[in-house]
Design a protein around this motif. Structure first.
Motif, PDB file in Angstrom:
ATOM      1  N   GLN A  74       5.135  -8.770 -24.219  1.00 33.38           N
ATOM      2  CA  GLN A  74       4.020  -9.204 -23.379  1.00 33.38           C
ATOM      3  C   GLN A  74       2.738  -8.422 -23.663  1.00 33.38           C
ATOM      4  O   GLN A  74       1.706  -8.700 -23.070  1.00 33.38           O
ATOM      5  N   SER A  75       2.808  -7.433 -24.568  1.00 29.84           N
ATOM      6  CA  SER A  75       1.648  -6.567 -24.823  1.00 29.84           C
ATOM      7  C   SER A  75       0.617  -7.280 -25.693  1.00 29.84           C
ATOM      8  O   SER A  75       0.927  -8.237 -26.406  1.00 29.84           O
ATOM      9  N   GLU A  76      -0.635  -6.779 -25.631  1.00 37.00           N
ATOM     10  CA  GLU A  76      -1.734  -7.319 -26.421  1.00 37.00           C
ATOM     11  C   GLU A  76      -2.563  -6.165 -26.960  1.00 37.00           C
ATOM     12  O   GLU A  76      -2.529  -5.045 -26.447  1.00 37.00           O
ATOM     13  N   GLY A 112      -6.007  -0.122 -32.628  1.00 35.25           N
ATOM     14  CA  GLY A 112      -4.730  -0.795 -32.834  1.00 35.25           C
ATOM     15  C   GLY A 112      -3.753  -0.628 -31.691  1.00 35.25           C
ATOM     16  O   GLY A 112      -2.622  -1.122 -31.782  1.00 35.25           O
ATOM     17  N   GLN A 113      -4.156   0.056 -30.629  1.00 39.20           N
ATOM     18  CA  GLN A 113      -3.248   0.278 -29.507  1.00 39.20           C
ATOM     19  C   GLN A 113      -2.987  -1.020 -28.761  1.00 39.20           C
ATOM     20  O   GLN A 113      -3.871  -1.854 -28.598  1.00 39.20           O
ATOM     21  N   ARG A 114      -1.746  -1.177 -28.333  1.00 36.16           N
ATOM     22  CA  ARG A 114      -1.346  -2.335 -27.548  1.00 36.16           C
ATOM     23  C   ARG A 114      -1.140  -1.892 -26.107  1.00 36.16           C
ATOM     24  O   ARG A 114      -0.628  -0.787 -25.853  1.00 36.16           O
ATOM     25  N   VAL A 115      -1.536  -2.731 -25.172  1.00 37.94           N
ATOM     26  CA  VAL A 115      -1.398  -2.422 -23.756  1.00 37.94           C
ATOM     27  C   VAL A 115      -0.513  -3.464 -23.107  1.00 37.94           C
ATOM     28  O   VAL A 115      -0.477  -4.631 -23.519  1.00 37.94           O
ATOM     29  N   MET A 116       0.198  -3.030 -22.091  1.00 31.11           N
ATOM     30  CA  MET A 116       1.091  -3.906 -21.352  1.00 31.11           C
ATOM     31  C   MET A 116       0.477  -4.248 -20.001  1.00 31.11           C
ATOM     32  O   MET A 116      -0.499  -3.621 -19.584  1.00 31.11           O
ATOM     33  N   PRO A 117       1.028  -5.236 -19.316  1.00 33.99           N
ATOM     34  CA  PRO A 117       0.390  -5.669 -18.052  1.00 33.99           C
ATOM     35  C   PRO A 117       0.226  -4.555 -17.029  1.00 33.99           C
ATOM     36  O   PRO A 117      -0.730  -4.584 -16.256  1.00 33.99           O
TER      37      PRO A 117
END
Length: 411
Positions: A74-76, A112-117
């Motif tokens: 679910q990360s973006e 490039g870091q991905r974050v989650m809800p």
């Protein structure tokens, strides 16, 4: 009509109704053998057969890893999330990250870091309000109950016997659902939950959730009997077997055994021991899936699982289901029509394609041969044709015309 007679009739009607209600029959359920009765002063189960930890740490680790994998999906990308919020272009957001003006969970962000809800994103120290996303479903409640002998797993009992539901805590807006059942004289671990979906997931035979029981049986367990119990013993409702059977000591007459099984048919453990000539005098469930009966949980008391344990367990169950591709084992049908000798595996007869058949028919020259034969047959029968169909007859060419226009007019 006098008033006294009217009142007498009303009283008789009321009495009749009351009498009818008092004499209403209560349907009795058939008596079912629940095994040998366990005395109230029976000693508690040996601590060696219980567990120090109520929840399996291996399942907890697997569940947390599965939960993390679900969240990663679910990360973006951080710069994409900020750009979608209208804070600037993606390149502008990358520049802010390089300048150190953006943080994620109080840590400096990086390219490039991905974050989650659930991550908290800050820009210049202020929290960035992200778009409303689907909230994570709240974990259902799961209750562990140490069932003593002499209680029935039912809300109502025509015989008025004590119920396990009498000892459960009250909840509002939901109800406790028993995960499986235990016989009247069977003790040990009994799970309750507020989720019908989770209860079905833990009870359905196709998922093969393991259960472990401590069994005290009277008799001698021979090698042949042990082999039958572990390979398969025939019962009235089909074969059954233990995936594990260990001897745990005892005196000469009564011996303790620890068994493991992946289904929960009615009185299955008792019937399996009876099939090899052993009588079960005491039966205690000590494990159900990832939950074990804790040694410090007194009989008749409850303990609730932590929400993160429940979430980890559900994630582990979902991961195990997805790893098998969600395939369901074939269910063997009982009854129905008998096989009358026909082969149901026989392949259906091939029906030729009419277009291909016509093309092949023409290519082989069969069509030309058939046309020639048809023409010769017409020539032979020309002399014997009825007068209306002969050349120049009633339906032939019109007189005085250069070209024939087919059939003439009927008179």
């Amino acid at each position: 009509m006098p008033q006294e007679k009217v009142s007498d009739k009303k009283e008789k009607r009321v009495e009749g109704r009351g009498k009818f209600r008092r004499n209403k029959r209560v349907r009795e359920e058939p008596f079912e053998d629940e095994g040998m009765a366990v005395p109230e002063d029976a000693p508690a189960i040996d601590a060696e057969l219980c567990a120090a930890q109520i929840f399996d740490p291996k399942v907890l680790a697997q569940g947390k890893a599965a939960k993390k994998n679900e969240l990663v999906k679910q990360s973006e990308k951080l710069h994409k999330v900020l750009a979608d919020l209208g804070l600037g272009s993606r390149r502008d957001m990358e520049q802010l990250i390089v300048e150190g003006r953006i943080s994620v969970n109080s840590e400096p962000a990086f390219l490039g870091q991905r974050v989650m809800p659930g991550d908290i994103v800050r820009l210049n120290g202020r929290i960035v309000k992200r778009m409303a996303q689907g909230k994570q479903p709240k974990a259902p409640r799961v209750l562990v109950y140490h069932k003593p002998a002499g209680q029935i797993v039912s809300m109502r009992d025509p015989q008025g016997r004590p119920s396990v539901f009498d000892n459960l805590p009250k909840i509002s807006g939901a109800r406790w659902i028993a995960v499986g059942r235990l016989d009247f004289n069977t003790e040990g671990l009994l799970l309750f939950t507020t989720s019908g979906e989770l209860a079905n997931r833990l009870m359905h035979p196709r998922y093969e959730i393991e259960r472990e029981y401590a069994v005290r049986a009277a008799g001698v367990m021979t090698d042949e009997a042990k082999e039958l119990l572990t390979t398969g013993v025939e019962l009235d409702d089909g074969p059954a077997h233990f995936s594990m059977l260990e001897e745990k000591g005892g005196d000469n007459l009564n011996r303790w055994y620890l068994v493991r099984i992946s289904e929960g048919r009615n009185r299955e453990v008792r019937r399996m021991f009876a099939a090899v000539g052993l009588t079960v005098s005491r039966l205690i469930r000590v494990r159900y899936g990832a939950v074990r009966l804790p040694a410090d949980l007194a009989r008749g008391t409850t303990r609730e699982l932590k929400p993160d344990w429940v979430q980890a367990w559900m994630a582990q169950l979902n991961a195990a289901t997805s790893s098998t591709g969600g395939k369901k084992p074939a269910v063997k049908k009982v009854g129905g029509k008998k096989n009358t000798g026909r082969s149901f595996n026989r392949k259906p007869e091939r029906i030729p394609d009419p277009m291909l058949s016509t093309v092949n028919y023409i290519a082989s020259g069969s069509l030309g041969a058939a046309q020639g034969a048809y023409g010769r047959a017409l020539a032979r029968t020309d002399d014997v044709m009825p007068p209306p169909f002969k050349k120049g007859g009633k339906f032939g060419k019109s007189k005085g015309s250069g070209k024939g226009k087919g059939f003439g007019k009927r008179r």
